[in-house]
Design an enzyme around this catalytic site. Structure first.
Site, PDB file in Angstrom:
ATOM      1  N   ASP A  11     -44.411 -19.484  -6.678  1.00  9.37           N
ATOM      2  CA  ASP A  11     -43.581 -19.965  -5.574  1.00  9.37           C
ATOM      3  C   ASP A  11     -44.428 -20.660  -4.505  1.00  9.37           C
ATOM      4  O   ASP A  11     -45.592 -20.306  -4.290  1.00  9.37           O
ATOM      5  CB  ASP A  11     -42.828 -18.775  -4.953  1.00  9.37           C
ATOM      6  CG  ASP A  11     -41.687 -19.227  -4.058  1.00  9.37           C
ATOM      7  OD1 ASP A  11     -41.178 -20.353  -4.242  1.00  9.37           O
ATOM      8  OD2 ASP A  11     -41.307 -18.448  -3.157  1.00  9.37           O
ATOM      9  N   ASN A  13     -44.328 -24.325  -4.019  1.00  8.14           N
ATOM     10  CA  ASN A  13     -44.586 -25.750  -4.271  1.00  8.14           C
ATOM     11  C   ASN A  13     -43.953 -26.654  -3.221  1.00  8.14           C
ATOM     12  O   ASN A  13     -44.572 -27.620  -2.762  1.00  8.14           O
ATOM     13  CB  ASN A  13     -44.016 -26.176  -5.635  1.00  8.14           C
ATOM     14  CG  ASN A  13     -44.714 -25.515  -6.793  1.00  8.14           C
ATOM     15  OD1 ASN A  13     -45.791 -24.946  -6.623  1.00  8.14           O
ATOM     16  ND2 ASN A  13     -44.111 -25.572  -7.964  1.00  8.14           N
ATOM     17  N   HIS A  28     -44.385 -29.681  -7.005  1.00  9.42           N
ATOM     18  CA  HIS A  28     -44.201 -29.189  -8.381  1.00  9.42           C
ATOM     19  C   HIS A  28     -45.269 -29.790  -9.294  1.00  9.42           C
ATOM     20  O   HIS A  28     -45.838 -29.108 -10.135  1.00  9.42           O
ATOM     21  CB  HIS A  28     -42.803 -29.546  -8.899  1.00  9.42           C
ATOM     22  CG  HIS A  28     -41.692 -28.918  -8.114  1.00  9.42           C
ATOM     23  ND1 HIS A  28     -41.728 -27.603  -7.717  1.00  9.42           N
ATOM     24  CD2 HIS A  28     -40.514 -29.416  -7.640  1.00  9.42           C
ATOM     25  CE1 HIS A  28     -40.617 -27.321  -7.044  1.00  9.42           C
ATOM     26  NE2 HIS A  28     -39.875 -28.403  -6.965  1.00  9.42           N
ATOM     27  N   ASN A  59     -31.932 -21.678  -9.809  1.00  8.87           N
ATOM     28  CA  ASN A  59     -32.527 -22.947  -9.384  1.00  8.87           C
ATOM     29  C   ASN A  59     -31.672 -24.175  -9.707  1.00  8.87           C
ATOM     30  O   ASN A  59     -31.907 -25.260  -9.172  1.00  8.87           O
ATOM     31  CB  ASN A  59     -33.941 -23.130  -9.957  1.00  8.87           C
ATOM     32  CG  ASN A  59     -34.988 -22.247  -9.297  1.00  8.87           C
ATOM     33  OD1 ASN A  59     -35.913 -21.765  -9.947  1.00  8.87           O
ATOM     34  ND2 ASN A  59     -34.862 -22.008  -7.982  1.00  8.87           N
TER      35      ASN A  59
HETATM   36  C1  IPE Z   1     -38.212 -18.054  -7.707  1.00 11.64           C
HETATM   37  O1  IPE Z   1     -38.506 -18.873  -6.627  1.00 11.64           O
HETATM   38  C2  IPE Z   1     -38.095 -18.867  -8.960  1.00 11.64           C
HETATM   39  C3  IPE Z   1     -39.333 -19.458  -9.443  1.00 11.64           C
HETATM   40  C4  IPE Z   1     -40.507 -19.343  -8.924  1.00 11.64           C
HETATM   41  C5  IPE Z   1     -39.199 -20.243 -10.642  1.00 11.64           C
HETATM   42  P1  IPE Z   1     -37.368 -19.406  -5.648  1.00 11.64           P
HETATM   43  O2  IPE Z   1     -38.057 -20.227  -4.617  1.00 11.64           O
HETATM   44  O3  IPE Z   1     -36.287 -20.067  -6.407  1.00 11.64           O
HETATM   45  O4  IPE Z   1     -36.801 -18.048  -5.020  1.00 11.64           O
HETATM   46  P2  IPE Z   1     -35.916 -17.812  -3.737  1.00 11.64           P
HETATM   47  O5  IPE Z   1     -34.708 -18.679  -3.891  1.00 11.64           O
HETATM   48  O6  IPE Z   1     -36.711 -18.190  -2.541  1.00 11.64           O
HETATM   49  O7  IPE Z   1     -35.603 -16.356  -3.763  1.00 11.64           O
HETATM   50  C1  IPE Z   2     -41.399 -22.698  -6.909  1.00 13.39           C
HETATM   51  O1  IPE Z   2     -41.648 -23.382  -5.734  1.00 13.39           O
HETATM   52  C2  IPE Z   2     -41.055 -23.608  -8.054  1.00 13.39           C
HETATM   53  C3  IPE Z   2     -39.661 -23.488  -8.521  1.00 13.39           C
HETATM   54  C4  IPE Z   2     -38.774 -22.670  -8.048  1.00 13.39           C
HETATM   55  C5  IPE Z   2     -39.269 -24.384  -9.591  1.00 13.39           C
HETATM   56  P1  IPE Z   2     -40.492 -23.750  -4.718  1.00 13.39           P
HETATM   57  O2  IPE Z   2     -39.932 -25.065  -5.099  1.00 13.39           O
HETATM   58  O3  IPE Z   2     -39.507 -22.648  -4.630  1.00 13.39           O
HETATM   59  O4  IPE Z   2     -41.307 -23.876  -3.367  1.00 13.39           O
HETATM   60  P2  IPE Z   2     -40.851 -23.376  -1.936  1.00 13.39           P
HETATM   61  O5  IPE Z   2     -40.534 -21.923  -2.033  1.00 13.39           O
HETATM   62  O6  IPE Z   2     -39.638 -24.199  -1.558  1.00 13.39           O
HETATM   63  O7  IPE Z   2     -42.028 -23.657  -1.066  1.00 13.39           O
HETATM   64 MG    MG Z   3     -39.411 -20.996  -3.448  1.00 15.36          MG
END
Ligand code: IPE
Ligand code: IPE
Ligand code: MG
Length: 237
Positions: A11, A13, A28, A59
């Site tokens: 998490d 990115n 990403h 997601n």
């Molecule tokens: C969890 O991260 C899913 C992945 C890392 C693939 P999210 O960024 O989607 O989680 P929430 O929504 O903050 O709980």
């Molecule tokens: C995790 O990073 C990757 C996926 C969920 C695909 P995020 O995209 O959730 O990154 P933040 O949490 O918004 O920084």
């Molecule tokens: Mg996230």
């Protein structure tokens, strides 16, 4: 005992990219490098199983454009990384409800999963359209079917029998669960499989989580006392 299984919620990115005034997909993209170094480090450490949360069942709610870019990146990474992973002895598996992906991506995942490294060193499980609740539910459905078809007495169903229907049933339980990006939650990742995992929440955003950062967590894990319900005195006897 040495670590048998590491699971990671990758998490941070989006925030990493936002800090750099770039679109979230830039983060990403940068995260792929961390995936590479993490796999390499785990192979070097001799970890038998590594499970990475790449895309949750929730997601899909993100902006369509971001979802599309994630799918493109996923496809591109499978094409690009697979030969090197096979050379490293990494067997890729995919867990989650794969039926929701495009036919092309489904075919690619099946193809990649069918490729066996000549010298097996590690299972790499990629969780996509995965949800811990979905996993337990699909296992319960299979269990119920087995009970009704084989005339089993439901009161005799064991943990072992139930577990055999879950994702990763053929792999050791998760010892170490890591979430980068500073949030302290599971976000519907593995549930049953992390029942006795040591959990580490680290603030580092995923693209910055390099091999050193991972090794620090592994060192911290090795200092923890896993008691599995016993007392410290029993564990150290
Ligand atoms: C969890 O991260 C899913 C992945 C890392 C693939 P999210 O960024 O989607 O989680 P929430 O929504 O903050 O709980
Ligand atoms: C995790 O990073 C990757 C996926 C969920 C695909 P995020 O995209 O959730 O990154 P933040 O949490 O918004 O920084
Ligand atoms: Mg996230």
């Amino acid at each position: 005992m040495s670590i048998q299984h590491i699971a990671i919620i990758m998490d941070g990115n989006g925030r990493w990219a936002t800090q750099r005034k770039r679109p979230r997909t830039f983060g990403h993209q940068a995260g792929v490098k961390t995936v590479r170094s993490t796999i390499e480090t785990c192979v070097q450490l001799g970890i038998p199983s590594l499970t990475l949360f790449a895309f949750s069942s929730e997601n899909w709610s993100r902006p369509a454009k971001e979802v599309q870019r994630l799918m493109d990146l996923f496809m591109r990474s499978l094409n690009k990384e697979t030969p090197e992973l096979l050379a490293q002895g990494v067997q890729q598996n995919f867990i989650g409800d794969l039926t929701q992906f495009s036919d092309k991506l489904q075919r690619k995942m099946h193809e990649v999963a069918s490729l066996k490294p000549s010298q097996h060193r590690m299972n790499l499980n990629i969780a996509v359209n995965y949800g811990g609740k979905w996993d337990v539910l699909q296992a319960a459905r299979k269990m119920a079917q087995e009970v009704s078809q084989q005339g089993l007495d439901p009161t005799t169903v064991t943990e072992q029998q139930f577990q055999s229907h879950l994702s990763l049933a053929d792999q050791p339980a998760v010892d170490l669960l890591i979430r980068t990006g500073g949030e302290h939650r599971i976000s519907n990742f593995l549930l049953w499989q992390i029942a006795y995992a040591e959990v580490f929440f680290v603030d580092t955003l995923w693209p910055d989580f390099d091999a050193d950062a991972l090794l620090k967590v592994v060192d911290a894990f090795n200092l923890r006392e896993r008691r599995f319900g016993q007392t410290s005195e029993q564990v150290n006897a």
